[in-house]
Design a protein around this motif. Structure first.
Motif, PDB file in Angstrom:
ATOM      1  N   LEU A 199       0.840  -1.189   0.000  1.00 41.27           N
ATOM      2  CA  LEU A 199       0.000   0.000   0.000  1.00 41.27           C
ATOM      3  C   LEU A 199       0.875   1.238   0.000  1.00 41.27           C
ATOM      4  O   LEU A 199       1.600   1.501   0.970  1.00 41.27           O
ATOM      5  CB  LEU A 199      -0.921   0.015   1.222  1.00 41.27           C
ATOM      6  N   TYR A 200       0.842   2.009  -1.095  1.00 39.54           N
ATOM      7  CA  TYR A 200       1.503   3.306  -1.152  1.00 39.54           C
ATOM      8  C   TYR A 200       0.469   4.355  -0.757  1.00 39.54           C
ATOM      9  O   TYR A 200      -0.489   4.605  -1.473  1.00 39.54           O
ATOM     10  CB  TYR A 200       2.024   3.574  -2.569  1.00 39.54           C
ATOM     11  N   TYR A 201       0.692   4.953   0.411  1.00 41.98           N
ATOM     12  CA  TYR A 201      -0.299   5.865   0.994  1.00 41.98           C
ATOM     13  C   TYR A 201       0.319   7.244   1.118  1.00 41.98           C
ATOM     14  O   TYR A 201       1.259   7.451   1.883  1.00 41.98           O
ATOM     15  CB  TYR A 201      -0.723   5.302   2.356  1.00 41.98           C
ATOM     16  N   GLY A 202      -0.210   8.189   0.345  1.00 39.07           N
ATOM     17  CA  GLY A 202       0.358   9.520   0.315  1.00 39.07           C
ATOM     18  C   GLY A 202      -0.424  10.542   1.114  1.00 39.07           C
ATOM     19  O   GLY A 202      -1.647  10.553   1.119  1.00 39.07           O
ATOM     20  N   ALA A 203       0.299  11.422   1.792  1.00 33.97           N
ATOM     21  CA  ALA A 203      -0.291  12.536   2.532  1.00 33.97           C
ATOM     22  C   ALA A 203       0.745  13.655   2.588  1.00 33.97           C
ATOM     23  O   ALA A 203       1.932  13.439   2.289  1.00 33.97           O
ATOM     24  CB  ALA A 203      -0.700  12.115   3.939  1.00 33.97           C
ATOM     25  N   ARG A 204       0.300  14.846   2.963  1.00 34.59           N
ATOM     26  CA  ARG A 204       1.246  15.971   3.032  1.00 34.59           C
ATOM     27  C   ARG A 204       2.286  15.726   4.115  1.00 34.59           C
ATOM     28  O   ARG A 204       3.479  15.923   3.911  1.00 34.59           O
ATOM     29  CB  ARG A 204       0.497  17.264   3.290  1.00 34.59           C
ATOM     30  N   LYS A 224       1.913  -4.677   3.190  1.00 33.40           N
ATOM     31  CA  LYS A 224       3.047  -3.835   3.575  1.00 33.40           C
ATOM     32  C   LYS A 224       2.674  -2.377   3.354  1.00 33.40           C
ATOM     33  O   LYS A 224       2.224  -2.002   2.272  1.00 33.40           O
ATOM     34  CB  LYS A 224       4.287  -4.189   2.750  1.00 33.40           C
ATOM     35  N   ILE A 225       2.862  -1.533   4.360  1.00 34.69           N
ATOM     36  CA  ILE A 225       2.495  -0.125   4.284  1.00 34.69           C
ATOM     37  C   ILE A 225       3.722   0.713   3.888  1.00 34.69           C
ATOM     38  O   ILE A 225       4.773   0.602   4.524  1.00 34.69           O
ATOM     39  CB  ILE A 225       1.940   0.395   5.622  1.00 34.69           C
ATOM     40  N   VAL A 226       3.563   1.516   2.850  1.00 36.85           N
ATOM     41  CA  VAL A 226       4.629   2.423   2.415  1.00 36.85           C
ATOM     42  C   VAL A 226       4.079   3.852   2.490  1.00 36.85           C
ATOM     43  O   VAL A 226       3.487   4.354   1.530  1.00 36.85           O
ATOM     44  CB  VAL A 226       5.098   2.111   0.984  1.00 36.85           C
ATOM     45  N   PRO A 227       4.271   4.542   3.624  1.00 39.66           N
ATOM     46  CA  PRO A 227       3.817   5.941   3.710  1.00 39.66           C
ATOM     47  C   PRO A 227       4.698   6.827   2.825  1.00 39.66           C
ATOM     48  O   PRO A 227       5.919   6.649   2.771  1.00 39.66           O
ATOM     49  CB  PRO A 227       4.000   6.282   5.192  1.00 39.66           C
ATOM     50  N   VAL A 228       4.064   7.774   2.141  1.00 38.00           N
ATOM     51  CA  VAL A 228       4.793   8.704   1.274  1.00 38.00           C
ATOM     52  C   VAL A 228       4.331  10.114   1.628  1.00 38.00           C
ATOM     53  O   VAL A 228       3.153  10.441   1.490  1.00 38.00           O
ATOM     54  CB  VAL A 228       4.528   8.424  -0.216  1.00 38.00           C
ATOM     55  N   LEU A 229       5.266  10.947   2.081  1.00 34.16           N
ATOM     56  CA  LEU A 229       4.924  12.302   2.506  1.00 34.16           C
ATOM     57  C   LEU A 229       5.447  13.321   1.497  1.00 34.16           C
ATOM     58  O   LEU A 229       6.633  13.300   1.146  1.00 34.16           O
ATOM     59  CB  LEU A 229       5.512  12.590   3.884  1.00 34.16           C
ATOM     60  N   SER A 230       4.563  14.211   1.051  1.00 35.08           N
ATOM     61  CA  SER A 230       4.972  15.207   0.058  1.00 35.08           C
ATOM     62  C   SER A 230       5.672  16.406   0.694  1.00 35.08           C
ATOM     63  O   SER A 230       6.481  17.076   0.045  1.00 35.08           O
ATOM     64  CB  SER A 230       3.763  15.680  -0.753  1.00 35.08           C
ATOM     65  N   PRO A 232       7.330  16.427   4.202  1.00 33.46           N
ATOM     66  CA  PRO A 232       7.696  15.915   5.527  1.00 33.46           C
ATOM     67  C   PRO A 232       8.574  16.898   6.288  1.00 33.46           C
ATOM     68  O   PRO A 232       9.153  17.828   5.704  1.00 33.46           O
ATOM     69  CB  PRO A 232       8.480  14.649   5.191  1.00 33.46           C
ATOM     70  N   ASP A 233       8.677  16.693   7.595  1.00 37.79           N
ATOM     71  CA  ASP A 233       9.618  17.503   8.366  1.00 37.79           C
ATOM     72  C   ASP A 233      11.004  16.871   8.284  1.00 37.79           C
ATOM     73  O   ASP A 233      11.192  15.808   7.672  1.00 37.79           O
ATOM     74  CB  ASP A 233       9.145  17.674   9.810  1.00 37.79           C
ATOM     75  N   GLU A 234      11.967  17.504   8.915  1.00 40.08           N
ATOM     76  CA  GLU A 234      13.363  17.070   8.780  1.00 40.08           C
ATOM     77  C   GLU A 234      13.633  15.714   9.413  1.00 40.08           C
ATOM     78  O   GLU A 234      14.631  15.061   9.066  1.00 40.08           O
ATOM     79  CB  GLU A 234      14.283  18.122   9.395  1.00 40.08           C
ATOM     80  N   SER A 235      12.772  15.272  10.308  1.00 39.55           N
ATOM     81  CA  SER A 235      13.011  13.990  10.981  1.00 39.55           C
ATOM     82  C   SER A 235      12.553  12.786  10.161  1.00 39.55           C
ATOM     83  O   SER A 235      12.856  11.647  10.509  1.00 39.55           O
ATOM     84  CB  SER A 235      12.303  13.980  12.342  1.00 39.55           C
ATOM     85  N   TRP A 236      11.822  13.041   9.079  1.00 41.94           N
ATOM     86  CA  TRP A 236      11.265  11.937   8.291  1.00 41.94           C
ATOM     87  C   TRP A 236      12.353  11.239   7.473  1.00 41.94           C
ATOM     88  O   TRP A 236      13.138  11.874   6.773  1.00 41.94           O
ATOM     89  CB  TRP A 236      10.191  12.474   7.348  1.00 41.94           C
ATOM     90  N   THR A 237      12.383   9.911   7.571  1.00 44.80           N
ATOM     91  CA  THR A 237      13.394   9.131   6.853  1.00 44.80           C
ATOM     92  C   THR A 237      12.778   8.188   5.821  1.00 44.80           C
ATOM     93  O   THR A 237      13.509   7.446   5.158  1.00 44.80           O
ATOM     94  CB  THR A 237      14.236   8.299   7.841  1.00 44.80           C
ATOM     95  N   GLY A 238      11.459   8.219   5.710  1.00 42.29           N
ATOM     96  CA  GLY A 238      10.793   7.324   4.766  1.00 42.29           C
ATOM     97  C   GLY A 238      10.697   7.937   3.378  1.00 42.29           C
ATOM     98  O   GLY A 238      11.426   8.868   3.029  1.00 42.29           O
ATOM     99  N   GLU A 239       9.761   7.417   2.571  1.00 49.92           N
ATOM    100  CA  GLU A 239       9.569   7.895   1.207  1.00 49.92           C
ATOM    101  C   GLU A 239       8.980   9.311   1.222  1.00 49.92           C
ATOM    102  O   GLU A 239       8.091   9.616   2.018  1.00 49.92           O
ATOM    103  CB  GLU A 239       8.624   6.968   0.446  1.00 49.92           C
ATOM    104  N   SER A 240       9.489  10.140   0.330  1.00 48.20           N
ATOM    105  CA  SER A 240       8.976  11.500   0.226  1.00 48.20           C
ATOM    106  C   SER A 240       8.660  11.824  -1.228  1.00 48.20           C
ATOM    107  O   SER A 240       9.096  11.134  -2.147  1.00 48.20           O
ATOM    108  CB  SER A 240       9.982  12.505   0.790  1.00 48.20           C
ATOM    109  N   GLY A 241       7.891  12.900  -1.431  1.00 47.70           N
ATOM    110  CA  GLY A 241       7.467  13.253  -2.780  1.00 47.70           C
ATOM    111  C   GLY A 241       6.054  12.779  -3.031  1.00 47.70           C
ATOM    112  O   GLY A 241       5.221  12.763  -2.118  1.00 47.70           O
ATOM    113  N   TYR A 242       5.813  12.379  -4.266  1.00 45.28           N
ATOM    114  CA  TYR A 242       4.478  11.903  -4.630  1.00 45.28           C
ATOM    115  C   TYR A 242       4.453  10.383  -4.728  1.00 45.28           C
ATOM    116  O   TYR A 242       5.479   9.740  -4.993  1.00 45.28           O
ATOM    117  CB  TYR A 242       4.031  12.531  -5.947  1.00 45.28           C
TER     118      TYR A 242
END
Length: 291
Positions: A199-204, A224-230, A232-242
């Motif tokens: 699951l690719y789940y996107g949020a701001r 499997k959950i794959v959070p994607v933040l467009s 994120p703050d500086e502490s985020w280490t996961g997927e970013s963008g769209y």
């Protein structure tokens, strides 16, 4: 030479006993037919609108679950026919709130079995200023709204069955589009029998990401959950963008004939993900949407 004087034409009027020329007769009939068709269309639209059967039901829960997102539960235990109309994940219905200008279409977030067992519909509602959704989110427990029957064909999971044949299923959601995806995951679609369900789940950002408290249960069911933040703050280490970009970076498609996909959310995301999958050989018939 005689002179001819031109004066402005007088307004046209028709003597009651005058005869219309063939061309005037045709124009008049066309005008009357157009007016008749408009009246019929207006009446037909009103009839279609009036055929919606509305059922009053009280709210049993209203609480914020993320920034601008509310969890809303509506008690349909006294309306068994309404509860039974929700049979597939991905279905939606209309909600009518007193004094709101028009009904709102909402995807049902809870699995169908919840309505059958507990008599409850659950929703994830984004509060947008000036909308019916905002009016709904401002209500309290016990307030009554009106619901239509559940509608739509939902996610046709039969198209990616059996799990042994479609071992890979990619799921994509953005924002409140996670609502019907939750219904799908918690309804069960044999994720544990498939080799790769993501699951690719996107949020701001994480503050706008609902259902984080359910991720552990979803993972245990085989997703499997794959959070994607467009943003994120500086502490985020996961997927970013769209979401579509994150998927493009990670995808490894070796057998496109064994792949299914489920999409719900922002239009650009669904269109771009669909293009990526089809370009890699995934059948468009195996890419499921709930509309």
């Amino acid at each position: 030479m005689s002179s001819i004087l031109f004066s402005p034409p007088a307004p046209f009027s028709l003597h009651p006993h005058a005869h219309l020329s063939p061309s005037m007769s045709i124009l008049r009939r066309l005008h009357l037919n157009l007016r008749t068709r408009r009246r019929i269309a207006t009446v037909s639209a009103a009839v279609r609108q009036d055929t919606t059967f509305w059922t009053p039901a009280p709210l049993s829960e209203v609480e914020p679950v993320a920034e601008s997102l509310f969890h809303i539960a509506i008690d349909v235990s006294d309306a068994p026919d309404l509860a039974a109309s929700h049979s597939l994940a991905g279905q939606y219905l209309q909600v009518r709130v007193a004094d709101a200008p028009k009904p709102s279409f909402l995807a049902i977030a809870s699995p169908p079995k919840l309505a059958a067992v507990r008599g409850v519909f659950e929703f994830l509602v984004k509060s947008v200023a000036g909308s019916t959704a905002e009016a709904l989110c401002a209500l309290k427990r016990g307030d009554v709204v009106e619901l239509s029957q559940a509608m739509g064909s939902g996610f046709n999971i039969d198209r990616i069955e059996p799990p042994e044949k479609f071992g890979t299923v990619f799921i994509f959601a953005t924002g409140s589009g996670i609502s019907p995806i939750r219904s799908l995951i918690e309804s069960g679609f044999d994720a544990e029998k498939r080799s790769d369900v993501r699951l690719y789940y996107g949020a701001r950002n994480l503050k706008r990401m609902a259902y984080q408290d359910r991720f552990k249960d979803w993972e245990s069911s085989g997703v499997k959950i794959v959070p994607v933040l467009s943003q994120p703050d500086e502490s985020w280490t996961g997927e970013s963008g769209y979401v579509q970009a994150a998927f493009s970076r990670a995808k490894q498609i070796s057998n496109p004939l064994a792949i299914g996909a489920v999409l719900c959310g922002q239009k650009q995301m669904t269109e771009e993900v669909t293009s990526i999958l089809v370009a890699d050989g995934v059948s468009a018939d195996k890419i499921l949407k709930n509309f």
